[in-house]
Every structure is written in C-alpha cells, then in structure tokens.
Design an enzyme around this catalytic site. Structure first.
Site, PDB file in Angstrom:
ATOM      1  CG  ASP A  42     125.181  73.636  21.251  1.00 53.13           C
ATOM      2  OD1 ASP A  42     124.363  74.498  20.862  1.00 53.13           O
ATOM      3  OD2 ASP A  42     125.582  73.595  22.430  1.00 53.13           O
TER       4      ASP A  42
HETATM    5  C1  BGC Z   1     123.839  76.345  23.507  1.00 56.91           C
HETATM    6  C2  BGC Z   1     122.675  75.399  23.503  1.00 56.91           C
HETATM    7  C3  BGC Z   1     121.439  76.126  23.009  1.00 56.91           C
HETATM    8  C4  BGC Z   1     121.728  76.676  21.647  1.00 56.91           C
HETATM    9  C5  BGC Z   1     120.548  77.380  21.012  1.00 56.91           C
HETATM   10  C6  BGC Z   1     124.003  77.060  22.174  1.00 56.91           C
HETATM   11  O1  BGC Z   1     124.964  78.048  22.219  1.00 56.91           O
HETATM   12  O2  BGC Z   1     125.011  75.627  23.828  1.00 56.91           O
HETATM   13  O3  BGC Z   1     122.473  74.878  24.792  1.00 56.91           O
HETATM   14  O4  BGC Z   1     120.348  75.261  23.013  1.00 56.91           O
HETATM   15  O5  BGC Z   1     122.792  77.590  21.737  1.00 56.91           O
HETATM   16  O6  BGC Z   1     120.284  78.582  21.591  1.00 56.91           O
END
Ligand code: BGC
Length: 768
Positions: free
Chosen positions: A292
C-alpha cells in the site's frame, strides 16, 4: 531509444520493440509460450537499477491519494527506474507517458498504469458497500466489467480493487469500500468483482488486472480508527478475514496489495507469514504483491524497522514485489544487494512476476493498445453503461422502514417538500474513491424528483441546514416548505468524504444538526420520508421509531438521483438488503451478525435479570439486522424442508422452502439461508449466512427456493488451523433477513459418536 525510433508509428514500433530488445516477437500468443524466455533475455540485459525500477510504482501529479514522497516520476520513467505509474489516465496522457518509457528509456520497457477504479471509472456505480446491498452478483460483476472497459480504453491496465476486507466496525470509514461484514457474501462478491475486472482473458484490451487488497485484516482496526493496530486470534483471521482473499485468488486475481496495519505485532508489509508462507507457499499465488502507499516507509513509524533501508530489507524478505510510492526499493535496493543483505535472485524473481503480467496484458506486443482514443470515446459513459449504473443503484437501495405504506409516493401531487442538506448535493452523489468520475454529470435527488414528476407535482425545496455544522438559522425555510406540502422528503446523511480512507468517525449518528431538523420536520405532523446518503451504517434510533419511511441509498453513483426517484415513485420496487448491521448506538460497535453467545446470555423475556451480558442503556440487538430490507409488497416464507434430518460426513443437504408474494405488486426478493452449529469444540457464531438467492415474483405467486449445503459449509477453523466439521446438531434458518427466520434442525453424524467426544471430518486445505 534513438531519434530514429521516435519516427516509428505505434504499430510498427510495437512489432519492432521486441526485436530491438533482442526478444523474439510473440505473435498471437498472449502471455503463454515464449514469454518466459523473452523475460529471461530481458532480465539478462537489465541493470540492478532498472530491475528495481520494475519494482517501483509512483504516482503522477494528477491526483494525490496519500503522502507524496517522490514526485519526479517523469525523470524516473525516462531513466527506466519507474516501471509503473498510478493516478494517470486518459488515452492521451497514458500514451504520452508510455511514449517516454518506450522511446526514451534505455530498454523501452512499457509502463504499467494503475488506478483506484473502485466503483466505476467514469460511469460511477454505487459505493461498493451499496453494490453489496443488491446481493446481485451478476450485476456486481457487470459493474466491474464496465469499469474495466472504460478504464482500459483510457490507458489503465490495473485497478487497485476489489477491497476484500471484512468490516464489522461502522466507525471505520473504509467500510464503504468493501462488501460488508459477512464472510460468505463478501467472498462471493470479491470473486465476482475479480471476474468482472479481469474477464476471462487478460490479453484482451478491455480487461485489466485486479488487486485483492488490503492483505490482511485491515478492517479489524482497533476502535475503528484507520490504520490502527489489529490483534486477532489466528482462528478468527482464517475463519473471517482471509476467505474473501482466498476467493479472489481462486478467481485468478493477478495482484495482491499489502495492508497498512500491523497484524499481531507484525506490519503486514513486512509479514513473511502473510506474503510468503501463506500467499505463495500455501495458496500458490503466482502474481505480484504491491505495497500500500508508502507502507514500507511506515514500518519505521510502526517501530518495526530501524530506518528506511531496514524497512526495504524487511519488505523484500517478506515477499513484496513492488513498492508503491515509497521509493525505498529504488533508493536502498542497490546498497542492500551490494553488501549481500538481499540476494539478487530475490530481486530477479520479483521483476519476473511484474514483467510476466505486462506480457500477459500484451504490452510487449503493443504498449499503446490500452490507450485508445477511439474506444475511449465510444465506451466512456455510454448509454448502456449509464443504464447499468441506474439499475444497480436502484437495486442497492434498502427500504429500512415503511410504516403505513407511505412509499411509494404519488407522482400526481399536489405538493412535495424536498429538504435536507443532501437534497441538492451534487458532489455527494458519487461518494468517495470515485475515480475519474465527474459529479457534475449527476442529477441530484431534488433534480431527479423534479424530472420524474415533470410539473405534475409542485416541488418546494430548502436545505434547512448544512451537513455538519451547528447552524440552525435555515430551519425555518425547511419547515415552511414542509408546511406547504403533503409529504416531506428529507435527504440527509454524511458528506462524501466522511467515509473512505482516513475518514473514521467516533459518532456515527446524523452529523451536525440534521437530527434536530428531522425532529422539527416530524413535529409539523407531515409524513416524512428520510432518504439517507452514507458510506456506513448510521445509528439513527430516533428516526427508526418516528420517521415512517426510511431509504438507505448509500452514495449511489452517477445515476443515483434517477435511481432514487425510481424507488420513491415505485417505478422500481426496492429489493436491497443490508450487507452490514445497523447499530442503535456507537457503544454497541462492533455489532454484527456472526456474534457468539456468552455464558450468561440476555433473555428478552426477563429484561430485569442482573448478571447477564447486556448494556444498561441500550438493548443488545441492532437497530436493523444484517440482511434486512423491505419491499413495497410482502413476502411470506414457509419453514425450510430438508432432504434429511441426518447426514453423514461428506454428504450434502438439500434445503427448500417457499416464498409467496402476499402483497399486490410484483417484487424482487433476496431469500437468505443462515446456519447455526449448536455445539462445537470451538464455540460457533449464533448465525452465519450460507446462501442467498435473488428472484422476481409476481403478486399471489409462490416461488420454491432450493439450496444445497455442502460439507464445507458445516466446517470451521480449529486451533490447529485445519478446517473441519464436527458431528452434532445444526439449525438451518431461512427468511427475508436475519431478523425474521424460519428454522429446521438436522444432525451431522459420524459412524460411532461417543457422547462428548469430538469426531471430526477433514476437508483438506483451508478455504477450499
Ligand atoms: C489506499 C489504497 C489505494 C492506494 C492508491 C492507499 O492510500 O490505502 O487502497 O489503492 O492508496 O491510491
């Protein structure tokens, strides 16, 4: 690449690309024969920095979905040190960036474009929790298919969806992004979403890679606060939180994303148990694992890594293949390899996984095949996509209450007051994580009611208050509107950004002074219909006993306004059911269907009993239970009929029951089957959803529902993490929701069961 290359047309360039890389052309084969050999040849020509580049995902400056650590993605693309980019879309822009990668970087390896295509790309569907309320797997798969078609035409290869996290705490804002609280429903929906995004053939230019996120147990954050600690028994992890991920894997999901949280003391991004032992060794996952956003870096704040270099080492050792936005692999990978902390072989393996998926998408044949302006024009927000969005939005709406059959409304007037801060709130229609959706294209609830009644009904409107402020100065306008009308439609709830990431709430009632306005509207004596827009279950005990009709419409998407009007005026008979429990008060949270009994259960017939498991100030039961949802018609259920009162190990059980439409209009019902295992060597939940079926039924007609329960439906996870069923008594319960059930009992028997001895039936690998 040389200037000569830049003069090639896209097609010629594509064909020439592999030749220039020294890689044989692939022909019609889509990722199978020859791809591995081509990847090996490419690997042999890559520097360590270029390899780490394939393990690096950076955001473009178009959008921001988290902390920005390394903004200069353009320079990285040029140098071949960025292999994937997110938050960049449109055929034109992805083409532009791809051209830099292909023509200006040394090896010309195409970029992979990812994005959060969560509930639609341009045509926005209801938030995932809303989609789940439809219990319509085909429509949910269709929504993901449409999202993939639009996203792919705009150059995207990869969505960061579906979110497979079970969520049982309404305070957690990301409850909006998943399929709710129940394991069976969430697993089925996750599977459908993966199928929708990926289709059956990744080499088709209208399919995109899916990503099962956030691995794992992110939804179990303590106190519902986002990113917070998760501490779970291994049994609960395997019984509740992992099965939707396993379902994604079984559906062929191409990628997994790690979770921000720590799980039992280990941040998920550094968990060798999750990423290697379980995911790769036990489950046999062959795609790639992305972190993440900056979650490698965050292992320092967790107190798990000493510094970023150490964090990078831990992530690579755990089994991470791609670093999202943290730049840790790029910055520290060379040093880690140089001093022998990390083996080159591990890096090569990660790069292979990434390149293999690029190859399977067909990017080595034609890096621009996804960025297609003509297709973009043809498919984005096409009439068919908008119609599907309207259909699913209407199916997602849950009729929570309808005293005196106030709904549906008459469309012949004379006067309707449409009030509340969300009545004309265009931005809120598409909710959070609305991708490239344009809320300006939405009709608000107010406008949709005006469109639907087309002058036959006089509509008076006043918002009455803000979504979240203490200002009551405009109550009078809303009350004046109510005074003028026969019926009041109050559109209330949360703003679009009160749920989603980093949007936890400790109070899950109506924000601001909305409840006070609702009470004053009710006090006028005019019948009130409450339309709720929210990304989570709301604790609305006063409304649930005073407001005659309540519709939960979630954040319903681009076509949400017309869909709400469809339901309000009875063009569509509501059929949504709750995929999450609605609490009476935040103090009950977590409250969910699959709770267990205590040694001192509360007995409703003895309300004054002391020393039982209860609250002094609020009942134990929820405001609206899981599976609840009314219709404008009524359904009557027969008790379930079982094929046998006794089954042996490995036997299936057939269950059938009749559902009669006992009202006077056609309706769609979602019949549900729950199971309770009465005694176990590990205590079992009071109820678990095991099957559901959605069907249309005409007035006066009877529909016979047939389900088969398989041996694995009776099994549960034991302390040694095996999945087994135990002999004993089970109760099968059927009905329109978990609050209104008819039951029957059967026994699972073993050859020779001694009283008190647990004989168990092995079912093989977990989650199969
Ligand atoms: C979120 C993810 C997301 C990623 C990209 C993160 O902050 O937890 O779910 O896919 O950002 O935008």
């Amino acid at each position: 690449m040389t200037s000569l290359t830049r003069t090639f047309t896209a097609g010629f360039l594509a064909a020439a690309l592999f030749t220039m890389l020294g890689i044989p052309a692939r022909g019609a084969d889509a990722g199978g024969d020859g791809l591995d050999q081509r990847i090996e040849e490419l690997l042999g020509r890559m520097t360590l920095e270029e390899k780490l580049g394939q393990m690096t995902l950076l955001t473009s400056d178009w959008d921001r979905t988290g902390p920005s650590i390394k903004p200069n993605y353009l320079e990285g693309i040029r140098k071949g040190t960025v292999g994937a980019v997110f938050n960049a879309y449109t055929a034109a822009y992805t083409r532009k960036l791809q051209k830099i990668a292909v023509e200006e970087s040394r090896l010309g390896i195409p970029l992979l474009f990812g994005y959060d295509v969560i509930h639609g790309h341009r045509t926005i569907f209801p938030i995932p929790l809303g989609e789940a309320a439809s219990f319509d797997l085909k429509a949910i798969e269709g929504s993901a298919r449409i999202a993939a078609t639009e996203a792919a035409a705009e150059g995207l290869h990869w969505t960061f969806a579906p979110m497979a996290d079970i969520a049982r705490d309404a305070r957690w804002g990301r409850i909006a992004e998943g399929a709710g609280e129940e394991v069976y429903l969430a697993s089925e929906i996750t599977r459908s979403r993966v199928r929708g995004f990926q289709g059956t053939d990744l080499s088709r230019p209208d399919t995109i890679l899916a990503c099962a996120k956030h691995f794992a147990a992110y939804g179990a954050a303590q106190a519902g606060r986002d990113y917070h600690t998760v501490d779970l028994s291994p049994m609960t992890l395997h019984q509740v939180y992992l099965p939707p991920f396993r379902a994604a894997l079984d559906a062929g999901v191409a990628t997994f994303m790690t979770a921000f949280n720590e799980l039992n003391g280990i941040p998920c991004t550094g968990s060798g148990y999750l990423l290697s032992d379980l995911l790769r060794q036990e489950w046999g996952f062959t795609g790639f694992v992305v972190t993440d956003c900056t979650s490698i870096n965050e292992m320092v704040a967790h107190g798990f890594a000493r510094d970023l270099r150490h964090a990078g080492e831990l992530a690579i050792e755990a089994g991470v293949d791609m670093d999202m936005q943290g730049s840790v692999f790029a910055d520290h990978g060379p040093g880690l390899v140089a001093d022998g902390t990390i083996e080159q072989a591990g890096i090569d393996e990660a790069v292979r996984r990434v390149l293999r998926l690029k190859g399977q998408l067909g990017l080595f044949d034609d890096p621009y095949r996804y960025s297609d302006p003509a297709r973009e024009k043809a498919v984005v927000m096409s009439p068919a996509h908008l119609a599907a969005a309207r259909d699913l939005a209407a199916k997602s709406i849950v009729l929570l209450r309808n005293e005196g059959s106030l709904l549906p409304l008459s469309d012949s007037g004379p006067t309707l007051a449409v009030v509340g801060p969300l009545a004309d709130g265009r931005r809120h229609m598409i909710g959070s994580w609305s991708g490239a959706g344009d809320f300006e294209k939405c009709r608000t609830v107010l406008e949709s009611i005006q469109d639907r009644t087309a002058g036959r009904v006089k509509i008076v409107h006043a918002p009455g208050c803000d979504i979240d402020s203490e200002d009551r100065s405009r109550f009078a306008e809303a009350l004046a509107a109510a005074a003028e009308a026969e019926v009041v439609v109050a559109v209330m709830g949360e703003s679009y950004d009160m749920s989603g990431e980093a949007a936890s709430r400790s109070d899950i009632g109506l924000p601001g002074v909305q409840l006070q306005l609702l009470r004053e509207l009710h006090a006028t004596g005019k019948p009130v219909v409450l339309v709720l827009l929210s990304g989570r279950p709301l604790a609305i005990p006063w409304a649930a006993t005073h407001v005659p009709s309540i519709l939960e419409a979630w954040f319903p998407g681009t076509m949400g306004g017309p869909a709400i009007a469809d339901v309000l005026f009875g063009d569509v008979n509501p059929s949504g059911k709750l995929p999450v429990t609605f609490p009476r008060a935040v103090g009950q949270v977590p409250i969910f269907l699959a709770v267990k009994n205590t040694g001192r259960p509360f007995h409703p017939e003895k309300p004054d009993e002391k020393y039982v498991s209860r609250y002094l100030d609020v009942p134990n039961d929820p405001l609206f239970p899981f599976g609840h949802g009314l219709s404008y018609t009524t359904f009557t259920y027969s008790p379930p009929r079982l094929s046998s009162e006794q089954i042996g190990p490995g036997d299936s059980l057939r269950v059938e029951f009749d559902v009669t439409n006992s009202g006077d209009r056609a309706g769609v019902e979602v019949a549900q089957l729950y199971l309770r295992d009465l005694v176990g060597s590990v205590t079992r939940p009071l109820l678990e959803l095991k099957r559901f079926k959605r069907f249309q039924i005409e007035p006066g007609q009877r529909h016979t529902v047939r389900f088969t329960l398989d041996p694995e439906d009776l099994a549960f996870v034991h302390p040694d993490l095996t999945l087994r069923a135990e002999p004993g008594e089970f109760r099968v319960l059927v009905g329109p929701g978990s609050g209104r059930l008819e039951g029957a009992t059967f026994r699972l028997v073993a050859g020779d069961v001694r009283r008190g001895a647990y004989q168990v039936f092995e079912l093989g690998p977990l989650h199969r």
